[in-house]
Scaffold this active site. Structure first.
Site, short mmCIF file in Angstrom:
data_model
loop_
_atom_site.label_atom_id
_atom_site.label_comp_id
_atom_site.label_asym_id
_atom_site.label_seq_id
_atom_site.Cartn_x
_atom_site.Cartn_y
_atom_site.Cartn_z
N HIS A 39 0.84 -1.14 -0.01
CA HIS A 39 0.10 0.02 0.00
C HIS A 39 0.94 1.33 -0.02
O HIS A 39 0.94 1.73 1.14
CB HIS A 39 -1.07 0.02 1.20
CG HIS A 39 -1.95 -1.20 1.19
ND1 HIS A 39 -2.61 -1.43 0.13
CD2 HIS A 39 -2.54 -2.01 2.05
CE1 HIS A 39 -3.57 -2.38 0.22
NE2 HIS A 39 -3.43 -2.51 1.67
N HIS A 72 0.61 -9.19 1.00
CA HIS A 72 -0.42 -9.33 2.13
C HIS A 72 -0.93 -10.52 2.12
O HIS A 72 -1.65 -10.84 3.25
CB HIS A 72 -1.60 -8.35 1.83
CG HIS A 72 -1.29 -6.97 1.78
ND1 HIS A 72 -1.04 -6.16 0.40
CD2 HIS A 72 -0.93 -5.84 2.67
CE1 HIS A 72 -0.77 -5.04 0.88
NE2 HIS A 72 -0.60 -4.73 1.99
N GLU A 124 -5.16 -8.08 3.91
CA GLU A 124 -4.61 -9.16 4.76
C GLU A 124 -5.44 -10.04 5.62
O GLU A 124 -5.31 -11.19 5.58
CB GLU A 124 -3.42 -8.84 5.73
CG GLU A 124 -2.59 -9.97 6.38
CD GLU A 124 -1.72 -9.21 7.58
OE1 GLU A 124 -1.54 -9.91 8.41
OE2 GLU A 124 -0.92 -7.99 7.21
N CYS A 189 4.15 -8.97 13.33
CA CYS A 189 5.56 -8.86 12.73
C CYS A 189 6.42 -8.16 13.68
O CYS A 189 6.21 -7.03 14.18
CB CYS A 189 5.56 -8.92 11.47
SG CYS A 189 5.47 -7.19 10.86
N SER A 217 -1.97 2.31 3.74
CA SER A 217 -1.00 1.35 4.48
C SER A 217 -1.65 1.13 6.17
O SER A 217 -1.25 2.11 6.80
CB SER A 217 0.42 1.73 4.58
OG SER A 217 1.10 1.12 5.46
N SER A 261 5.96 -0.41 4.12
CA SER A 261 6.01 -0.39 2.58
C SER A 261 6.63 0.87 2.11
O SER A 261 6.45 1.24 0.92
CB SER A 261 4.75 -0.35 1.97
OG SER A 261 4.12 0.35 2.58
#
Length: 286
Positions: A39, A72, A124, A189, A217, A261
């Site tokens: 994104h 994603h 996602e 993450c 994003s 990103s």
């Protein structure tokens, strides 16, 4: 104006690998990416210049033989749909998103009711839940009151959610269902955790925080939300050209961070623009 750069910022390894993979594939043959690879409009423009095209995961008419799943991820249902239609499906799913898929499958196989903490409708989250018809998405506390009564809940998270927020919602699920077994597997993450931790250090020092990243994003938006929840002014931009010197007239210390990103060259351009604004302010004061 002093400019502080976050210790951790910008593209993570999953994004870098997906971009490199898409560039290589586009150079070899026509490529269609099933959605936004990441994104970020700067990245998407770059890939279009490399010859990659975009189409929705729900599209039925694509000219290229090769299609690519974004970083994603996607549901097995969608992956099999494209394979059955005769397309060469390349998987660009981030390994950490893949891990989240694996953990949710294990929880369901073990008899847990599936819950994903994340943003409803996000690509996602869609990929994580679409293979499980009864899966529920929890985004805010009110969503917990709509959960069906079960003996066992299995909870994972969208990878880009702030871990403190996720843990708070998990505790609320436990309090709401004191007799149920609630098993939580942390799938946030490490790059997201690192960027949130680095941001908190900036918040302790800076008057204003500039956050660089795509407006769609999730991890970038969460960085902005963390700033504002902490009482700090946040300026969210996608490109250096969006910065307005008037927004920094009374700022003594500005922090700079970026979502996972966001390309390093974009962050460098924003840093340079902040330096220009700082120098212009110094000159006007003389």
């Amino acid at each position: 104006m002093k400019i502080l750069l976050a210790k951790h910022f910008g593209t993570c390894f999953g994004v870098r690998d997906a971009i490199a993979q898409a560039e290589q594939l586009a150079a070899e043959a026509p490529l269609t990416i099933l959605g936004e690879l990441v994104h970020n409009p700067v990245v998407r423009e770059h890939l279009r210049m490399q010859g990659a095209r975009e189409a929705s995961l729900d599209s039925t008419d694509i000219n290229s033989r090769r299609v690519m799943i974004t970083a994603h991820g996607a549901s097995d249902r969608n992956r099999h749909k494209w394979q059955s239609a005769g397309y060469d499906v390349v998987d660009g799913t981030c390994p950490l998103v893949r891990y989240a898929h694996e953990q949710l499958k294990l929880l369901v196989a073990a008899g847990y009711f599936p819950i994903v903490i994340g943003k409803p409708g996000h690509v996602e989250v869609r990929g994580l839940t679409e293979d499980f018809a009864n899966a529920c998405v929890v985004n805010v506390e009110a969503d917990i009151f709509s959960l069906p009564r079960c003996d066992r809940y299995g909870v994972i998270s969208q990878t880009t959610q702030p871990i403190e927020r996720v843990r708070s919602l998990v505790e609320m699920i436990r309090r709401r269902n004191p007799r149920a077994q609630v098993r939580f597997i942390d799938t946030v993450c490490k790059p997201t955790k690192d960027r949130q931790a680095a941001l908190r250090k900036l918040i302790a020092e800076a008057d204003t925080i500039v956050v660089v990243g795509g407006r769609e994003s999730n991890n970038t938006r969460q960085l902005v939300a963390t700033c504002r929840a902490s009482g700090r002014r946040a300026i969210h931009v996608e490109r250096a050209e969006e910065l307005d010197h008037r927004d920094f007239e009374k700022v003594e210390i500005v922090g700079l961070t970026a979502g996972t990103s966001t390309l390093s060259e974009t962050v460098e351009a924003v840093f340079k623009r902040l330096q220009e604004i700082s120098s212009a302010g110094k000159d006007s004061a003389l």
